[in-house]
Design an enzyme around this catalytic site. Sequence first.
Site, PDB file in Angstrom:
ATOM      1  CG  HIS A   5      -4.292  -3.674   2.881  1.00 42.62           C
ATOM      2  ND1 HIS A   5      -3.696  -3.223   4.029  1.00 42.62           N
ATOM      3  CD2 HIS A   5      -4.584  -2.569   2.160  1.00 42.62           C
ATOM      4  CE1 HIS A   5      -3.645  -1.893   4.020  1.00 42.62           C
ATOM      5  NE2 HIS A   5      -4.180  -1.478   2.888  1.00 42.62           N
ATOM      6  CD  GLU A  24      -3.256  -6.224   5.785  1.00 41.01           C
ATOM      7  OE1 GLU A  24      -4.070  -5.297   5.738  1.00 41.01           O
ATOM      8  OE2 GLU A  24      -2.314  -6.347   4.968  1.00 41.01           O
ATOM      9  CB  CYS A  76      -0.975  -0.053   1.168  1.00 45.77           C
ATOM     10  SG  CYS A  76      -2.432   0.986   0.897  1.00 45.77           S
TER      11      CYS A  76
END
Length: 394
Positions: A369, A371, A259
């Site tokens: 992202h 995660e 990001c």
Amino acid sequence: MSNASPDAMLVLEDGTTLRGAGFGAHGESFGEMVFNTGMTGYQETLTDPSYCGQIVAMTAPHIGNTGVNDEDPESHRIWVSGYVVREPSRIASSWRAKRSLEAELKAQGITGISVPGTRALTMRLREHGAMRAAVSTVEDDPRRLLDRILASPGMTGADLARIVTTPHPYTVAPPSGVKTRYRVAAVDLGIKAATPRNMAERGMEVRVLPATSTAADILAASPDGVFFSNGPGDPAAAGYAVAAMRGVLGAGVPLFGICFGSQILSRAVGLDTYKLRYGHRGVNQPVMDLATGRVYITSHNHGFAALLPSEQGAPPPAAGAPWAHVPPGARQPFGTPYGAAAVTHVNLNDGVVEGIKLLDKPAFAVQYHPESAPGPHDAVDLFDQFAILMDGGK
């Protein structure tokens, strides 16, 4: 929502005014007005440091159903400036809930609004772009509120990583039973808790460092790899992070960014960045891996992007071109001070660069992202790719 909720209004910098009921704390909130398309994960969204300085509107119509718990926050506090929903849930029905969403907003002083026009608001932002705004339960004249909105700072040029970063280094160790295989220095530009946790589960001992750490600070502990996190603000205002990354690249230490960290890598290798019209925020962005043709459904939260090498010096690309697929020139390697580089991923909604890598140095980054907090788990293997990079590519 209680019938005693105060009247509230939302005003955009173009004068658009929406009236509704107060939701959360009594008062006022100023920030950049953006929208999030996620159908789930509002608690993770609220506590994502990348939302610092922004008023977030949820496009999902019913928010607050599962309440708030103490396990899912992505940081120690709510970072959004203000919150806009269509219909707050009257009850929290999850067995994990500790309190209601509105109670949490009140406890943390976050002013929000419940307004029936979230669809119209989203369309306005898509057509005219993210803009400054305010939510107020204390002002009754939209013209007076607009004057203060126009006097408030915008997101372009905003250096917010310094605000959200950890003030002191800390370590996230692998869980019990997992052997430590790598030492990672993670630069906290607005890191989410799920990121070092994902790395720790793969045997990485993660030393999280403040955003303003220099290359010397980062390399002092001889890490096996360096990570640059997500975060808020304009990457052009974070020259200190660009300088630190250039030092890491010069040292040849394996590097991974996500990001905001991807935008910092782009600037470190000589690419410009630009502000997207309304950004990518949600859990349903289709991203293509140019090497394999595989499409990942990914979690996003960013308002800036890197210009393709062929676009350097030109006006920023037009936003919102549907199914732009792969932009011309995206597949062509380009030169940098650190050797050749290549675009690795693009967004299939609008052709925005979503990933780059160096071909002569062990460094790569993506703009989404992995995660997945919240969101799909399609891209979680990027943490494994980071481990492979630290293994020398084996």
